[in-house]
Design a protein around this motif. Structure first.
Motif, PDB file in Angstrom:
ATOM      1  N   GLU A  69       0.830  -1.209   0.000  1.00 49.34           N
ATOM      2  CA  GLU A  69       0.000   0.000   0.000  1.00 49.34           C
ATOM      3  C   GLU A  69       0.865   1.260   0.000  1.00 49.34           C
ATOM      4  OE1 GLU A  69      -3.348   2.175   2.871  1.00 49.34           O
ATOM      5  OE2 GLU A  69      -2.753   0.085   3.238  1.00 49.34           O
ATOM      6  N   LEU A  72       2.657   1.635  -3.460  1.00 51.93           N
ATOM      7  CA  LEU A  72       1.751   2.113  -4.508  1.00 51.93           C
ATOM      8  C   LEU A  72       1.447   3.597  -4.345  1.00 51.93           C
ATOM      9  CD1 LEU A  72      -0.793  -0.849  -4.829  1.00 51.93           C
ATOM     10  CD2 LEU A  72       0.970  -0.160  -6.462  1.00 51.93           C
ATOM     11  N   GLU A  73       1.290   4.034  -3.097  1.00 50.65           N
ATOM     12  CA  GLU A  73       1.029   5.454  -2.871  1.00 50.65           C
ATOM     13  C   GLU A  73       2.235   6.300  -3.278  1.00 50.65           C
ATOM     14  OE1 GLU A  73      -1.327   7.950   0.455  1.00 50.65           O
ATOM     15  OE2 GLU A  73       0.406   6.842   1.212  1.00 50.65           O
ATOM     16  N   GLN A  76       2.263   6.480  -7.052  1.00 46.71           N
ATOM     17  CA  GLN A  76       1.236   7.405  -7.541  1.00 46.71           C
ATOM     18  C   GLN A  76       1.664   8.859  -7.331  1.00 46.71           C
ATOM     19  OE1 GLN A  76      -2.043   6.014  -5.227  1.00 46.71           O
ATOM     20  NE2 GLN A  76      -2.454   4.252  -6.542  1.00 46.71           N
TER      21      GLN A  76
END
Length: 261
Positions: A69, A72-73, A76
């Motif tokens: 998580e 991925l953040e 992004q």
């Protein structure tokens, strides 16, 4: 002039350089003493570092969902910040190029770019965290500012190095500003622009892991929390994941550069 004199002139010692090196050496010694740097502290730090590394082995990937998580953040944040930074930098670089814009426009725009480049992105991230709160938005905004400061400067310098003959030829046909940019400027700098953009994306991938330490989202927040809990095996897992992400980004960007050549 005799051969002896010629040899003496050709290999004359550079006393100014030697004096500058001596001054630098003296300042280094003085600064080290003022900062409390010593071999004892280095030796002690090496020992502590060895014990820290021992506590990191083996890495703990049991909390892989939390790790994924955060990664991925961070990804992004990096992609979004790079895209927005590049979009903002393109018009700024044209306005900052002194061969395309008058000085009364190029000067202030270069000042704006210099301001974006003046502060470290972590300091900018702290300011955004205080202004808009914790989370990915603050990290994205901070990296957009950092991207503009770097990319706009490189874009402007690349535009200033183009051949003005093509620009003048397109202008002679009566073409407007946008056509001059698309048909005379961009063809000369497109390959360099792509290289700069890929480098900035790679840089933002690394930077996005750091802004999280100050609460600006991404894997950095998870890393900082693991450090505070003395959860060093999970710290090792996070660090290995960050290294793997950077290596993967380097491989992909290298293949893109090779395909565009």
């Amino acid at each position: 002039m005799s051969a002896t004199t010629a040899r003496r002139v050709a290999f004359a010692p550079n006393w100014a350089l030697r004096a500058a090196l001596l001054v630098l050496l003296a300042y280094t010694v003085w600064a080290s003493s003022r900062l409390g740097l010593s071999w004892d502290r280095v030796a002690h730090g090496m020992g502590e570092g060895g014990r820290l590394l021992a506590r990191m082995v083996p890495p703990n990937f049991e909390r892989w969902q939390l790790l994924l998580e955060g990664m991925l953040e961070s990804l992004q944040i990096a992609v979004l910040a790079s895209a927005l930074g590049i979009l903002i930098s393109l018009p700024l670089s044209v306005l900052a190029a002194r061969n395309l814009s008058p000085l009364w426009i190029a000067g202030p725009v270069r000042g704006v770019i210099a301001v974006c480049r003046s502060l470290h992105y972590v300091i900018v991230a702290i300011l955004f965290v205080k202004a808009i709160g914790f989370g990915a938005l603050a990290g994205t905004a901070a990296l957009v500012v950092a991207s503009v400061g770097f990319i706009a400067k490189l874009f402007a310098e690349a535009i200033e190095e183009i051949s003005m003959k093509q620009v003048e030829a397109i202008r002679a046909t009566g073409a407007g500003v946008m056509k001059v940019l698309f048909y005379a400027v961009l063809p000369q700098v497109s390959s360099r622009f792509i290289g700069f953009c890929l480098y900035q994306l790679d840089s933002n991938l690394r930077n996005s892991t750091l802004v999280g330490i100050v609460g600006a989202g991404g894997i950095g927040g998870t890393l900082f929390a693991a450090f505070k809990r003395f959860d060093y095996d999970f710290v090792a897992a996070i660090l290995l994941s960050i290294i793997a992400l950077i290596f993967l980004a380097e491989i992909i960007s290298g293949r893109i550069r090779a395909a565009l050549r």
